[in-house]
Design a protein around this motif. Structure first.
Motif, PDB file in Angstrom:
ATOM      1  N   ILE A   1       0.866  -1.185   0.000  1.00 25.13           N
ATOM      2  CA  ILE A   1       0.000   0.000   0.000  1.00 25.13           C
ATOM      3  C   ILE A   1       0.896   1.226   0.000  1.00 25.13           C
ATOM      4  O   ILE A   1       1.749   1.381   0.882  1.00 25.13           O
TER       5      ILE A   1
ATOM      6  N   TYR B   1      -4.550   6.352  -2.159  1.00 23.56           N
ATOM      7  CA  TYR B   1      -3.674   5.192  -1.944  1.00 23.56           C
ATOM      8  C   TYR B   1      -3.827   4.187  -3.075  1.00 23.56           C
ATOM      9  O   TYR B   1      -4.865   4.119  -3.748  1.00 23.56           O
TER      10      TYR B   1
ATOM     11  N   LEU C   1      -3.330  -0.007  -3.626  1.00 28.04           N
ATOM     12  CA  LEU C   1      -3.102  -1.336  -3.061  1.00 28.04           C
ATOM     13  C   LEU C   1      -2.841  -2.288  -4.219  1.00 28.04           C
ATOM     14  O   LEU C   1      -3.719  -2.507  -5.065  1.00 28.04           O
TER      15      LEU C   1
ATOM     16  N   ILE D   1      -8.914   4.388  -2.577  1.00 30.75           N
ATOM     17  CA  ILE D   1      -7.851   3.396  -2.697  1.00 30.75           C
ATOM     18  C   ILE D   1      -8.103   2.553  -3.940  1.00 30.75           C
ATOM     19  O   ILE D   1      -9.161   1.933  -4.083  1.00 30.75           O
TER      20      ILE D   1
ATOM     21  N   ILE E   1      -7.245  -0.663  -6.288  1.00 31.48           N
ATOM     22  CA  ILE E   1      -6.857  -2.024  -5.933  1.00 31.48           C
ATOM     23  C   ILE E   1      -6.527  -2.811  -7.195  1.00 31.48           C
ATOM     24  O   ILE E   1      -7.298  -2.790  -8.173  1.00 31.48           O
TER      25      ILE E   1
END
Length: 728
Positions: free
Chosen positions: A441, A448, A450, A481, A483
């Motif tokens: 992360i 962010y 991930l 975030i 992913i």
């Protein structure tokens, strides 16, 4: 004649020399000077009275003076009495010859006298601030002293007085919570300094030793310095309460055993306020017992609310706006492990670091499904800072165990302990299920990313299913975030490929989400969240239902099927629907019991054997706080159909009631036969012969089931079945 004169001269000289020798060695005793001495004391203070015995007079021919000495004298003032061992003084022969009798000096040796009385006496002689402070604090004790004082021409004591002596069994109330007793020490006192040596005392009934203590009066304040030793000091919980207030903390100091060597200094002003305190100590902490109410059991499963620190070597330095504590030793939760630490406080800024070596205790991190292996060494490093606004910046948190590595960089918590940001989290470890986790992360601007090779979310899903609607305020900022993970383990047997998408958190809730992936069977799975006008809409479609249904331990032997879930929530009220299509159920203990009690053993055998197929399962329910209200559970299949309703109070009570219809297909066939269907099933909606009513109630682990095997079908059941047939 000449010879006579010479002899007479020699005789006179001899007599004079003999007289000089006699007066210089043996002297004479007289009470002729008593009145003169009393008059001299009255010049110092009119309240002084002295009881004198004979005064011994010895000549000092070299200094041309008489030395006076008296033994067993009592000095009285204001109805108080001080018993003196002796008084010595000297008188200039010149003053006697000129008829100006005057005491210039007194040397007084006391018998054991009360310290408080002596201090009061000297305050009359010289109102020195040191004596005022001493009189305020000292409550009792005895003193033997030698006092050397000189008088000026007006009979006042000069500033060059000097006192030395010994104090025994002194008692002082220094602070409200501190009581000094059984004080014994040697001392020297003059106008500018008090020097105390070999100072032993009890502080709240605990032994202490200060080998050296100095106090100087400079610039209207006392400058105090000294050294202190103690060996094997034992402090109980009650002792510690007098000095340390831990009521606002989640911990309690129960027992301390330590030895120390310290150097200290401080100033005391005229208002008795302590300033410029400086302390340097080397501490040997033999044992510290600490009761801790922090939830450490979630990290140390063997933790029983107590931690012991043993065999610590600690260096401590303290002065204004500065504190340094640096040490290392053993810490014991169940077994002994090692810890090293450093705390540096400068004004409002606190730098801290610690290193833990865990070899003998269990360590787990539930959120990551991590637990250390037996006989493995874990090294945990923590470095950080607390700023003037009480924000905590953890510059580094790292865990290393063989090939396992967990590393966090620049984790910032605000003054309410919410996460404000984290620059980087690197997870590279094998978890309790022996599954590899390798993800990263990283912070990008305010958001962010991930990403990684593989990640096991089994524990995360389990915790999510157990959690309530309570909003946990972990984050202080909103963020997105992104992913992208190649392989995601839902559990050991179910793996997702190429999980991609995003989550958006607002006010500690997921307000938007879009995640897509696929199983190894190529069946799709999609999860979405949308928030419109404060209403959150959640959907989950999974081409394989088994990975989610298997998490409910009371359902066994579930196979095949797909799952469709959607819910809407607003103001902590959630309404949800879950549908499962074309699945088999092999074992459901509660349902098996219903079938057995209804004398439908054949179906019960099928359920626990090959399994019963259902075409559709639908559950409509709502959640508020800890209560789940089940508006309807409807399942239809070729062998049986079920309709239920009720409620579940989390971990407390289950209450369900419903209707079960065996041989659904047979009912359909019979009902469709002209004339015969009217007789067996009936013309009115809701009539029939195959309905079974049941109730399930009790704590989750102790459910009781009751069955009424002869029951006419309810209109609702028939209506619900017809709706299902029509939709199909």
């Amino acid at each position: 004649m000449k010879i006579l004169i010479i002899r007479t001269g020699i005789l006179l000289i001899s007599i004079f020399l003999i007289l000089i020798i006699f007066l210089s060695t043996i002297g004479i005793k007289t009470n002729k000077l008593n009145n003169q001495i009393q008059n001299q004391l009255e010049k110092v203070n009119k309240d002084f009275r002295i009881e004198l015995k004979d005064v011994s007079i010895i000549l000092d021919p070299l200094k041309f003076r008489l030395n006076l000495k008296t033994i067993g004298t009592n000095l009285k003032y204001r109805n108080r009495e001080i018993q003196l061992e002796k008084i010595e003084s000297n008188i200039s022969l010149k003053s006697i010859l000129s008829n100006e009798f005057s005491l210039k000096k007194l040397i007084i040796s006391t018998k054991p006298i009360k310290v408080k009385n002596l201090i009061s006496l000297f305050r009359i002689l010289n109102n020195d601030p040191k004596l005022l402070i001493a009189e305020q604090f000292i409550k009792s004790g005895y003193l033997i002293a030698d006092i050397d004082i000189e008088f000026n021409n007006e009979g006042k004591i000069k500033d060059n007085f000097y006192i030395n002596g010994y104090v025994k069994n002194g008692n002082v109330n220094l602070l409200r919570k501190a009581k000094l007793s059984k004080m014994n020490f040697n001392f020297n006192l003059n106008k500018n300094e008090i020097a105390i040596n070999d100072f032993s005392f009890l502080l709240n009934n605990k032994n202490f030793l200060i080998p050296q203590l100095r106090s100087q009066y400079l610039n209207d304040k006392f400058v105090v310095s000294g050294k202190a030793y103690n060996k094997r000091l034992i402090l109980s919980e009650n002792d510690l309460k007098k000095f340390i207030d831990t009521q606002h903390l989640n911990l309690k100091l129960e027992n301390i055993e330590l030895s120390s060597e310290s150097q200290f200094s401080f100033d005391v002003d005229k208002n008795f306020k302590f300033n410029d305190v400086i302390v340097k100590s080397n501490i040997s902490l033999d044992n510290l017992e600490l009761s801790n109410k922090f939830p450490l059991k979630q990290f140390f499963p063997q933790f029983e609310n107590k931690i012991n620190f043993k065999n610590h070597k600690i260096n401590l330095e303290y002065k204004k706006d500065f504190l340094l504590v640096e040490g290392e030793g053993d810490f014991l939760i169940k077994e002994n492990d090692k810890i090293k630490y450093k705390i540096l406080k400068q004004k409002e800024i606190v730098d801290f670091s610690s290193e833990l070596i865990i070899s003998n205790n269990k360590l787990k991190i539930d959120m990551l499904n991590y637990q250390n292996k037996d006989n493995s060494n874990i090294k945990i490093n923590i470095k950080g800072k607390k700023d003037s606004k009480k924000n905590f910046l953890f510059k580094e948190i790292s865990l290393i165990e063989k090939n396992n590595n967990i590393d966090i960089k620049n984790l910032l918590l605000n003054n309410t302990n919410k996460i404000q940001k984290v620059d980087k989290i690197n997870l590279d470890y094998t978890d309790k299920e022996n599954l590899k986790n390798k993800v990263l992360i990283i912070k990008k601007n305010k958001n962010y990313i991930l990403k990684g090779e593989t990640f096991n979310v089994n524990k995360l899903l389990e915790n999510l299913l157990k959690s309530s609607n309570k909003n946990e305020n972990l984050f202080s900022e909103n963020f997105k975030i992104d992913i992208n993970i190649k392989n995601v383990n839902l559990d050991k047997n179910n793996i997702l490929n190429n999980l991609k998408g995003f989550l958006i958190l607002k006010e500690n809730r997921v307000s938007e989400a879009n995640l897509e992936s696929s199983f190894l069977s190529q069946k799709k799975i999609k999860f979405t969240i949308k928030t419109v006008n404060d209403e959150k809409i959640t959907t989950l479609f999974s081409g394989e239902a088994k990975p989610f249904i298997d998490r409910y331990k009371f359902i066994k032997g579930f196979d095949e099927g797909s799952l469709d879930f959607n819910s809407t929530s607003k103001d902590n009220d959630t309404n949800s629907t879950i549908k499962i299509y074309d699945f088999k159920l092999k074992e459901l203990p509660t349902l098996t019991k219903v079938l057995t009690l209804a004398s439908l053993q054949g179906i019960a055998d099928v359920l626990s054997g090959e399994g019963i197929r259902f075409n559709e399962f639908e559950m409509n329910f709502s959640n508020k706080n800890q209560l789940m209200s089940i508006n309807e559970i409807y399942a239809i299949g070729p062998a049986i159909s079920i309709l239920m309703e009720g409620y579940v109070e989390s971990d407390k009570l289950v209450s369900l009631r419903g209707t079960l219809i065996p041989a659904t297909t047979l009912n359909k066939v019979i009902g469709s036969i002209p004339f015969l269907g009217n007789i067996l099933v009936g013309k009115k909606t809701g009539e029939g012969v195959f309905g079974v009513s049941f109730k399930i109630k009790g704590p989750p682990k102790k459910l009781e089931t009751s069955v009424n095997p002869i029951k006419t079908l309810t209109p609702r059941f028939i209506t619900r079945t017809l709706e299902n047939i029509k939709n199909n």
